[in-house]
Structures are given as C-alpha cells and as structure tokens.
Design a protein around this motif. Structure first.
Motif, PDB file in Angstrom:
ATOM      1  N   SER A   1      19.398  28.437  31.013  1.00 59.86           N
ATOM      2  CA  SER A   1      20.148  29.808  31.981  1.00 59.86           C
ATOM      3  C   SER A   1      20.644  29.425  33.033  1.00 59.86           C
ATOM      4  O   SER A   1      21.221  30.260  33.465  1.00 59.86           O
ATOM      5  N   MET A   2      20.464  28.232  33.366  1.00 57.76           N
ATOM      6  CA  MET A   2      21.120  27.398  35.026  1.00 57.76           C
ATOM      7  C   MET A   2      23.046  28.024  34.747  1.00 57.76           C
ATOM      8  O   MET A   2      23.548  28.240  34.899  1.00 57.76           O
ATOM      9  N   ALA A   3      22.910  27.854  33.313  1.00 57.96           N
ATOM     10  CA  ALA A   3      24.557  27.482  32.410  1.00 57.96           C
ATOM     11  C   ALA A   3      25.279  29.582  32.718  1.00 57.96           C
ATOM     12  O   ALA A   3      26.558  30.216  32.490  1.00 57.96           O
ATOM     13  N   GLY A   4      24.048  30.381  32.549  1.00 53.36           N
ATOM     14  CA  GLY A   4      24.645  31.647  32.868  1.00 53.36           C
ATOM     15  C   GLY A   4      24.529  32.754  31.642  1.00 53.36           C
ATOM     16  O   GLY A   4      24.073  31.617  30.203  1.00 53.36           O
ATOM     17  N   TYR A   5      25.038  33.390  31.897  1.00 55.70           N
ATOM     18  CA  TYR A   5      25.420  34.492  29.780  1.00 55.70           C
ATOM     19  C   TYR A   5      25.820  34.816  29.805  1.00 55.70           C
ATOM     20  O   TYR A   5      26.841  35.553  30.684  1.00 55.70           O
ATOM     21  N   LEU A   6      26.374  34.989  28.563  1.00 56.49           N
ATOM     22  CA  LEU A   6      27.485  35.377  28.433  1.00 56.49           C
ATOM     23  C   LEU A   6      27.462  35.610  27.208  1.00 56.49           C
ATOM     24  O   LEU A   6      26.937  35.311  25.961  1.00 56.49           O
ATOM     25  N   SER A   7      28.307  36.488  26.271  1.00 56.38           N
ATOM     26  CA  SER A   7      28.762  37.847  24.900  1.00 56.38           C
ATOM     27  C   SER A   7      29.834  36.932  24.711  1.00 56.38           C
ATOM     28  O   SER A   7      30.345  36.278  25.138  1.00 56.38           O
ATOM     29  N   THR A   8      30.213  37.080  23.324  1.00 58.00           N
ATOM     30  CA  THR A   8      31.217  37.136  22.138  1.00 58.00           C
ATOM     31  C   THR A   8      32.110  37.635  22.681  1.00 58.00           C
ATOM     32  O   THR A   8      32.897  37.470  22.899  1.00 58.00           O
ATOM     33  N   PRO A   9      31.583  39.150  23.698  1.00 57.54           N
ATOM     34  CA  PRO A   9      33.122  39.736  24.003  1.00 57.54           C
ATOM     35  C   PRO A   9      33.152  39.207  25.374  1.00 57.54           C
ATOM     36  O   PRO A   9      34.710  39.560  25.593  1.00 57.54           O
ATOM     37  N   ASP A  10      32.858  38.664  25.921  1.00 58.17           N
ATOM     38  CA  ASP A  10      32.997  38.004  27.276  1.00 58.17           C
ATOM     39  C   ASP A  10      34.015  37.301  27.033  1.00 58.17           C
ATOM     40  O   ASP A  10      34.880  37.110  27.883  1.00 58.17           O
ATOM     41  N   PHE A  11      33.874  36.058  26.103  1.00 61.16           N
ATOM     42  CA  PHE A  11      34.813  35.375  25.389  1.00 61.16           C
ATOM     43  C   PHE A  11      36.791  36.199  25.255  1.00 61.16           C
ATOM     44  O   PHE A  11      37.818  36.016  26.050  1.00 61.16           O
ATOM     45  N   ASN A  12      36.503  37.208  24.835  1.00 59.63           N
ATOM     46  CA  ASN A  12      37.929  37.740  23.950  1.00 59.63           C
ATOM     47  C   ASN A  12      37.963  38.819  24.693  1.00 59.63           C
ATOM     48  O   ASN A  12      39.618  38.972  24.620  1.00 59.63           O
ATOM     49  N   ALA A  13      37.494  39.085  26.025  1.00 57.96           N
ATOM     50  CA  ALA A  13      37.911  39.888  26.299  1.00 57.96           C
ATOM     51  C   ALA A  13      38.527  39.484  28.148  1.00 57.96           C
ATOM     52  O   ALA A  13      39.752  40.104  28.647  1.00 57.96           O
ATOM     53  N   HIS A  14      38.858  38.101  27.883  1.00 61.27           N
ATOM     54  CA  HIS A  14      39.504  37.357  28.472  1.00 61.27           C
ATOM     55  C   HIS A  14      41.305  37.523  28.448  1.00 61.27           C
ATOM     56  O   HIS A  14      42.888  37.606  28.142  1.00 61.27           O
ATOM     57  N   ALA A  15      41.881  37.787  27.161  1.00 63.68           N
ATOM     58  CA  ALA A  15      42.625  37.920  25.640  1.00 63.68           C
ATOM     59  C   ALA A  15      43.323  39.409  26.055  1.00 63.68           C
ATOM     60  O   ALA A  15      42.701  40.310  25.637  1.00 63.68           O
ATOM     61  N   VAL A  16      44.235  39.991  26.771  1.00 66.13           N
ATOM     62  CA  VAL A  16      44.520  40.961  27.341  1.00 66.13           C
ATOM     63  C   VAL A  16      46.368  41.555  26.035  1.00 66.13           C
ATOM     64  O   VAL A  16      47.066  40.480  26.870  1.00 66.13           O
ATOM     65  N   TYR A  17      45.537  42.198  25.082  1.00 71.28           N
ATOM     66  CA  TYR A  17      46.567  41.972  23.841  1.00 71.28           C
ATOM     67  C   TYR A  17      47.503  42.959  24.331  1.00 71.28           C
ATOM     68  O   TYR A  17      47.585  44.429  24.752  1.00 71.28           O
ATOM     69  N   GLU A  18      49.191  42.657  24.059  1.00 72.12           N
ATOM     70  CA  GLU A  18      49.876  44.199  25.063  1.00 72.12           C
ATOM     71  C   GLU A  18      50.636  45.072  24.068  1.00 72.12           C
ATOM     72  O   GLU A  18      51.342  44.703  23.306  1.00 72.12           O
ATOM     73  N   SER A  19      50.235  45.905  24.124  1.00 73.05           N
ATOM     74  CA  SER A  19      50.211  47.447  23.615  1.00 73.05           C
ATOM     75  C   SER A  19      51.184  48.356  24.386  1.00 73.05           C
ATOM     76  O   SER A  19      51.636  48.181  26.353  1.00 73.05           O
ATOM     77  N   ASP A  20      51.911  49.684  23.901  1.00 71.75           N
ATOM     78  CA  ASP A  20      52.251  50.545  24.314  1.00 71.75           C
ATOM     79  C   ASP A  20      51.218  51.096  25.009  1.00 71.75           C
ATOM     80  O   ASP A  20      51.396  51.316  26.532  1.00 71.75           O
ATOM     81  N   LEU A  21      50.560  51.348  24.979  1.00 71.16           N
ATOM     82  CA  LEU A  21      49.182  52.303  25.678  1.00 71.16           C
ATOM     83  C   LEU A  21      47.850  51.096  25.628  1.00 71.16           C
ATOM     84  O   LEU A  21      48.226  50.144  25.509  1.00 71.16           O
ATOM     85  N   PRO A  22      47.316  50.987  26.965  1.00 72.53           N
ATOM     86  CA  PRO A  22      45.641  50.506  26.471  1.00 72.53           C
ATOM     87  C   PRO A  22      45.604  49.887  25.559  1.00 72.53           C
ATOM     88  O   PRO A  22      44.600  51.078  24.857  1.00 72.53           O
ATOM     89  N   GLU A  23      44.500  48.487  25.490  1.00 74.59           N
ATOM     90  CA  GLU A  23      44.093  48.589  23.962  1.00 74.59           C
ATOM     91  C   GLU A  23      42.614  48.920  24.617  1.00 74.59           C
ATOM     92  O   GLU A  23      42.165  48.853  25.531  1.00 74.59           O
ATOM     93  N   TYR A  24      41.769  49.502  24.034  1.00 74.87           N
ATOM     94  CA  TYR A  24      40.189  49.842  24.051  1.00 74.87           C
ATOM     95  C   TYR A  24      39.483  49.105  23.431  1.00 74.87           C
ATOM     96  O   TYR A  24      39.951  48.138  23.189  1.00 74.87           O
ATOM     97  N   ASN A  25      38.527  48.614  24.590  1.00 70.52           N
ATOM     98  CA  ASN A  25      37.463  48.372  25.063  1.00 70.52           C
ATOM     99  C   ASN A  25      35.930  47.880  24.989  1.00 70.52           C
ATOM    100  O   ASN A  25      36.186  49.677  25.702  1.00 70.52           O
ATOM    101  N   ALA A  26      34.980  48.141  24.421  1.00 73.57           N
ATOM    102  CA  ALA A  26      33.641  48.706  24.742  1.00 73.57           C
ATOM    103  C   ALA A  26      33.246  48.309  26.313  1.00 73.57           C
ATOM    104  O   ALA A  26      32.272  48.649  26.100  1.00 73.57           O
ATOM    105  N   ASP A  27      33.667  47.608  26.852  1.00 74.12           N
ATOM    106  CA  ASP A  27      33.015  47.507  28.576  1.00 74.12           C
ATOM    107  C   ASP A  27      32.867  48.896  29.122  1.00 74.12           C
ATOM    108  O   ASP A  27      33.623  49.515  28.984  1.00 74.12           O
ATOM    109  N   MET A  28      31.849  48.791  29.070  1.00 67.99           N
ATOM    110  CA  MET A  28      31.427  50.356  29.755  1.00 67.99           C
ATOM    111  C   MET A  28      32.017  50.436  31.385  1.00 67.99           C
ATOM    112  O   MET A  28      32.684  51.852  31.501  1.00 67.99           O
TER     113      MET A  28
END
Length: 617
Positions: free
Chosen positions: A379-406
């Motif tokens: 737990s010293m390394a903190g908590y991450l989930s798979t979407p946390d990694f991919n959230a760093h990649a922002v795909y560029e489209s004409d409109l903002p890409e939807y993500n499940a971030d609350m």
C-alpha cells in the motif's frame, strides 16, 4: 617483503594497498571499491525503475493506450539518478558503515527481484480495481514478511560477523548474486524487446487481425460528450451505469443514511438482481448489445462483431430514438466507428497527447514498486487502477472524448445548459466509474485521501449526486415523469477474482454476487422508493425497457413487471476467474446456476468450468 597485517588478515584490500600512504593510497583504495559499488548502486534502481516498468508495459501492452516513449525515458533518468546518489554515498563510506550499507542493498535487491518474479502469488498486475492489490491470506502475508526479515538478518549478520575475518569471499558472493539478478532481468528485457511491439508507437502498431483485416493504431473513432445535455421533447430512456454497483453498497446507504435516497421518487429497488458477468469487460458490451462473449476470440473481434450488428442499440435507433453511448475505450469498445449509423456521439481522432509525462512515469514507477514490495508494504506504493494509466492519454477529437471519470461527468452536467430537442426519442447510456476502488475524489470533488480511497459508500454518494443533477435537469424541462430511467451496475463487487463463489463467504459478504437495480417506469414519479424482492436478471432488462417505452413489438420474453415476488427462478452467472500457471494464464469461465434467491450462497451451483487462457486478449 611486506607482511599481511595479522590484526585484520586478508581484508578487502591487499597488504600492499595497506602500506600505501597519502592521497595516492586513498585513491588506490577507492578504486578497489568501484566495481562492487557500481553493482550495489545499480541493481536495486534498475530492478525497480528500469526493468519493472518495461516488463509491466510489455506484459499489458494490449491494455495501454500510450507508447513506451511516453514514460520510459523519465524512468531511465530516475533509475540513473538514484544509482548516482547511491554510488556517491557508498564511495564516501568505509569500514563497518560501508559493509552494513552494502549488505542492506544486497538484501533489498535480491528480495525485490524475488518478490516480483516468485513471491507475488495472487497479486493483481493490472486489472480493474487496485493494481498491486493482493488476496494473500493472513498466513501468507506473515510468512512473506518473515522471509524478508530472515533474509535481511542473515545478510547483515554475515557482513558484521565476517568483518574481523576473511570478508573477501562474502563480498565476492554478493557481487555474484547481484550479477545474476541483473543478468536474469537483462535476458528477460532482450526477450521482450524481440517478442513484442514495445518500441512501435501505439498509433502505428498493427493490432491482431480482425476478421482477417489488420487494424493499425488505436485511434480510429471515439465516443464523445456530444449531446449529453440534450433531452427529447418526446420519449427519453436514460440508463445510468454505476460501475461495480453492488447491492450491499446500496443497502448500507439505505440503512445508515436513507436521506440520500430521497431523490429516487418513482423508482423501484430490486434487491435480487443478477448481472451476467463479474467484470466490466465484457459486461457493459453485453448489456448494450445482448451479445455474450465465449472468449474463444480476441477482444477486438468480439467488439467488431457485436457493434457491427448493434443489437439493442440498433433496434432503438430503428424505432425512432437518437442513441448516445457515454463510456470508455478498451473495456467497452475499441473503435467506435463500428457503431456508425446508429450511435450519434461518435468522432474521429487525430492522435493523442499525454497530459503529464512526469505523472505517467510516476504511476508506472509506483506500479513497479508495488510488485517489488512485500505484501504488508504494497500500500506504500499507493492505489491505482487500469483507467488511471490510460487517463493520461488524451485522444484529440473534434469534441472531448468521454471518460467515466466522476468529476468530469459532474462538471459537464452542471456547467452545460440542458436543452429539449423536439425530434426523435432519446436514449442516453451514461457510464460512471462509480464504486470501483480506489476512489479518486471526496464529496467536495477534491482528491481523496488515503482513508477515502476505499470508501465505496462515498463513491456511491458521488454517483447519486451526478444522477440527481441530471434528474433535476429532466424535471426542469418537464420530461422526467414520462422517462424510463435505469440505475444499475455492470457487475457486483469482485470480493475475489481468484476464488470460487462460496469460498469467500463471511458474515459481511455471504459469498454471493448480487448487483443493485433501480428502475423507474415511464409515467411514474413522486412516489417514495419502493422495494421488490422479485428474482430478476439481465436477461429481462431490455424487455423491461421496451415495455416501459411502449415498444411491445420488440419485447422478447419476460420483463421485470412479469415476475412476481416470492417465485423461485433459475438464473445464470458467468464468473471470470483469474488463474495463473507460472507465466501462463489459464483463466476460466465458471458458469453458475442460481436456483431461488441469489442472496443465499447455497443456491449457487457450478454447472461447468471452461479454460479460456487470458481474459483480456
């Protein structure tokens, strides 16, 4: 002839070196330390900061939406910086201080290596909940810690006890061990370099053939926020999917803070509802299309097949509804272009950017560190989930890409004016990160602290806050009462991905898997939340939506409304069980038959078990 100093015979340095005097003597002695010091200063940083992130990326290359070059250079720089610091410190030390520090570094290097490759039994590498989370029991956790302490004590004791004796063989042995650790990881590094597309940018990578066609890159089309603030002046179906919405979470909130449910007028809470799958993939895709996955083919082929057909979504579109699907890539879809013709919030993309290379690199280092730590310290390394990694990649489209971030969903709903569109009906499927841990935000939408990251009740409150904001917009436009609204989960809480249902039973979880279901039928509003004990399942979900919307010609089979309370039903549940055989995956689909209430563990019976290899392939 020079004689050996009998008070300290055969120390690390020769008798001749002892007789040297002045600056030249000190330089000579320091030069003798350099080879071992280099090994000591390099092995641990390279294990944690170089080999670890590289192997993690290669092992999960199909899940990441970014390239090696987006994070690895900073990991290399950090590994070299730490190595340089250790080298300087060791060169400044001498005598007992050097010996003990060297022994500690040997201990940490060997055990970090051993933990990653041999001792991480039952540890999630990169899946939906927390990475680095272990299901090791108390005994395994204690034994793991004892092993670390025993090895550390032996190595340090050896360094101290041999100080006044012939210590050279001890340090030669340490050097050999460190060389073996580095060599083993170097061989693995070379093998992965040749066997994966690790050096190919993600946008140029050729995916596995989809029905014989090669797919290049990961960016053909995405689902965006478009139309999220639109409602129909006619018919509306709003489907809120709260990820991992377990019935226990809802009942806990209902019992402890019932005032949080005051906004659910007109809804019926079904407390005995079963979803089909236990993970987001392929649960959400199967809900949207009605198509099951037998896991005999790849994820990409499954998505192409089901979305080309369209299932329930295409039926709605063909019967007078605009269809909008707000969900994330990878677990639910790969290329939204397969939904063209019946889904309206699709946009092509022109590449991607990384929101912060430093944060992405830090997250990869944290994941690597978690694999090297004993169970009690992960737990010293903190908590991450798979979407946390991919959230760093922002795909560029004409409109903002939807993500499940609350927070993103909350801000969009509260900051954009809702409008009524007097055209077709409207179907909106809104996927929220929901009750997955780690929880990212507290109730003030600030970053959650360590205690809050496991608070699923708080996560449910956040989800309901978003839903209530949306419902208020519906009421302000006068479309709430006539709308069909679904609030449910794609799957219940995991409890365990590696143990059969019933093997994890306790007074709190009972070993069962039940998903919360809240349904508001068109025409109902204002009444208090009702509760039903009818034994329903995902099989009746779309028949219920169609009946509520008056689309009786599309209704196939029973709806929720057709199933009386007190009647025992037979239902299916497909448990995706993670199974490891060394470096190989032998994951299974365990099919259960539930006879009677799904809330009773004794009613769950295994029908068959099918080995499928990797779940995510």
């Amino acid at each position: 002839m020079a004689k050996t100093n009998m008070k300290n015979p055969n120390s690390r340095y020769t008798a001749n070196s002892k007789n040297r005097e002045g600056a030249s003597g000190r330089i000579y002695l320091a030069s003798r330390k350099i080879p071992l010091t280099l090994l000591l200063s390099l092995t641990l940083p390279l294990t944690v900061c170089f080999f670890g992130p590289f192997e993690t990326y290669c092992g999960n290359i199909g899940e990441f939406l970014f390239s090696l070059g987006d994070f690895f250079p900073l990991c290399i720089a950090f590994a070299l910086a730490v190595s340089a610091v250790l080298f300087v410190i060791l060169m400044l030390l001498d005598g007992v201080a050097y010996d003990i520090t060297a022994a500690i570094l040997v201990w940490l290097s060997v055990m970090a290596f051993a933990q990653r490759y041999y001792l991480n039994l039952g540890v999630n590498a990169l899946v939906g909940d927390g990475v680095g989370v272990t299901e090791a029991g108390p005994m395994a956790t204690v034994l793991n810690l004892v092993l670390w302490l025993v090895v550390g004590a032996l190595v340090i004791a050896a360094a101290v006890l041999l100080k006044k004796k012939n210590i050279a063989p001890f340090f030669v042995s340490c050097a050999v061990v460190l060389i073996v650790v580095l060599a083993t990881q170097t061989v693995g590094f070379a093998a992965l370099s040749f066997s994966t597309d690790v050096y190919v940018p993600v946008t140029e990578r050729v995916e596995e053939p989809v029905d014989g066609e090669e797919t290049v890159g990961k960016e053909p089309s995405v689902l965006t926020f478009e139309n999220l603030n639109e409602l129909s002046g006619g018919r509306n179906v709003v489907f809120f999917l709260i990820d991992r919405f377990d019935v226990r979470y809802f009942e806990k909130l209902q019992k402890t803070e019932p005032e949080y449910l005051d906004g659910l007028g007109g809804f019926t809470f079904y407390n005995d509802y079963t979803s089909l799958y236990c993970r987001t993939y392929p649960a959400v895709a199967s809900i949207l299309t009605g198509k099951e996955n037998d896991f005999s083919d790849t994820r990409l082929n499954y998505f192409k097949d089901i979305y080309t057909d369209g299932g329930y979504l295409r039926e709605l579109h063909n019967n007078g509804y605009n269809v909008n699907v707000y969900t994330e890539k990878y677990y639910v879809y790969d290329d939204a272009s397969y939904m063209s013709g019946y889904v309206d919030n699709i946009s092509g993309v022109q590449g991607y950017t990384i929101d912060s290379n430093a944060r992405l690199s830090t997250d990869m280092l944290r994941l690597s560190m978690s694999t090297c730590l004993p169970f009690t310290l992960k737990s010293m390394a903190g908590y991450l989930s798979t979407p946390d990694f991919n959230a760093h990649a922002v795909y560029e489209s004409d409109l903002p890409e939807y993500n499940a971030d609350m927070k993103d969903a909350y801000e969009y709903i509260t900051q954009n004016e809702f409008v009524k569109v007097e055209t077709r009906g409207q179907f909106s499927f809104i996927h929220l990160f929901g009750c997955h841990t780690p929880v990212k935000y507290n109730l003030n939408w600030e970053e959650a602290d360590e205690r809050e990251r496991s608070d699923t009740t708080m996560a449910l409150k956040q989800s309901l806050t978003i839903i209530y904001e949306y419902i208020e917009q519906m009421k302000s436009l006068g479309v709430y009462e006539d709308a069909t609204i679904v609030i449910t989960g794609d799957h219940p809480a995991a409890i365990s991905d590696t143990k059969l249902i019933g093997q994890t039973g306790s007074s709190s979880d009972n070993g069962t898997r039940v998903t919360a279901m809240l349904f508001k039928r068109a025409g109902e509003s204002g009444t208090e939340l009702k509760t039903s004990t009818a034994q329903i399942s995902q099989d009746q979900l779309w028949a219920t939506i169609y009946e509520s919307e008056g689309l009786t010609a599309l209704k196939k089979g029973e709806s929720f409304f057709d199933i009386p309370e007190g009647e025992d039903r037979v239902r299916r549940y497909l448990f995706e069980m993670s199974v490891s055989l060394g470096d190989e995956r032998a994951d299974e689909i365990v099919e259960y038959r539930i006879t009677g209430s799904a809330r009773v563990a004794a009613n769950w019976e295994i029908l068959k078990r099918t080995t499928i290899g990797k779940i995510y392939k």
